[in-house]
Design a protein around this motif. Sequence first.
Motif, short mmCIF file in Angstrom:
data_model
loop_
_atom_site.label_atom_id
_atom_site.label_comp_id
_atom_site.label_asym_id
_atom_site.label_seq_id
_atom_site.Cartn_x
_atom_site.Cartn_y
_atom_site.Cartn_z
N ARG A 142 0.83 -1.20 0.00
CA ARG A 142 0.00 0.00 0.00
C ARG A 142 0.87 1.26 0.00
O ARG A 142 0.60 2.21 -0.72
CB ARG A 142 -0.92 -0.01 1.22
CG ARG A 142 -1.91 1.14 1.26
CD ARG A 142 -2.76 1.12 2.52
NE ARG A 142 -2.00 1.30 3.73
CZ ARG A 142 -1.53 2.46 4.18
NH1 ARG A 142 -1.72 3.56 3.50
NH2 ARG A 142 -0.87 2.54 5.32
N GLN A 143 1.92 1.25 0.80
CA GLN A 143 2.83 2.40 0.84
C GLN A 143 3.53 2.60 -0.50
O GLN A 143 3.65 3.72 -0.99
CB GLN A 143 3.86 2.22 1.96
CG GLN A 143 3.26 2.33 3.35
CD GLN A 143 4.23 1.88 4.44
OE1 GLN A 143 5.05 0.98 4.23
NE2 GLN A 143 4.12 2.51 5.59
N ALA A 202 2.47 1.68 -3.45
CA ALA A 202 1.50 2.19 -4.42
C ALA A 202 1.27 3.68 -4.21
O ALA A 202 1.20 4.45 -5.18
CB ALA A 202 0.19 1.41 -4.31
N GLY A 203 1.17 4.10 -2.96
CA GLY A 203 0.96 5.51 -2.66
C GLY A 203 2.16 6.37 -3.06
O GLY A 203 1.99 7.45 -3.65
N ILE A 204 3.35 5.90 -2.74
CA ILE A 204 4.57 6.64 -3.11
C ILE A 204 4.68 6.75 -4.62
O ILE A 204 4.94 7.82 -5.17
CB ILE A 204 5.81 5.95 -2.51
CG1 ILE A 204 5.82 6.08 -0.99
CG2 ILE A 204 7.10 6.53 -3.11
CD1 ILE A 204 6.82 5.17 -0.29
N GLY A 209 2.32 6.46 -6.91
CA GLY A 209 1.26 7.32 -7.45
C GLY A 209 1.58 8.80 -7.25
O GLY A 209 1.37 9.62 -8.15
N GLU A 210 2.08 9.13 -6.09
CA GLU A 210 2.44 10.53 -5.81
C GLU A 210 3.60 10.97 -6.69
O GLU A 210 3.62 12.10 -7.19
CB GLU A 210 2.79 10.68 -4.33
CG GLU A 210 3.04 12.10 -3.90
CD GLU A 210 1.82 13.01 -4.02
OE1 GLU A 210 2.03 14.24 -4.04
OE2 GLU A 210 0.68 12.52 -4.10
N ASP A 246 10.26 8.14 -7.08
CA ASP A 246 9.79 7.64 -5.80
C ASP A 246 10.70 8.13 -4.68
O ASP A 246 10.24 8.54 -3.61
CB ASP A 246 9.76 6.10 -5.79
CG ASP A 246 8.68 5.52 -6.69
OD1 ASP A 246 7.99 6.27 -7.39
OD2 ASP A 246 8.54 4.28 -6.68
#
Length: 83
Positions: A11-12, A14-16, A18-19, A27
């Motif tokens: 999850r982390q 994917a969030g990193i 995406g950001e 990243d």
Amino acid sequence: MERKQVQFTRRQIAGIHGEARRRKTSDAAVVRQAVDQMLAAGKSATTGAEQVARALATVGRFASGRRDVSREHDRELADAFEA
């Protein structure tokens, strides 16, 4: 720059990622910026439990001299913002 190996959850990651795509950067840059923000916010991160303990430690430590503060909290807040 110094290299460190860090493990993240899916999850982390994917969030990193995406950001990073949203910002059009790497990243690693996103992670470095997040660490910089955390360090700027305070020299040490406190947990929610620590924050609650600090807040509870202030309960009852101050006296306004008024007996109706709990009932008239809106008035007290308005008075505080006017000052």
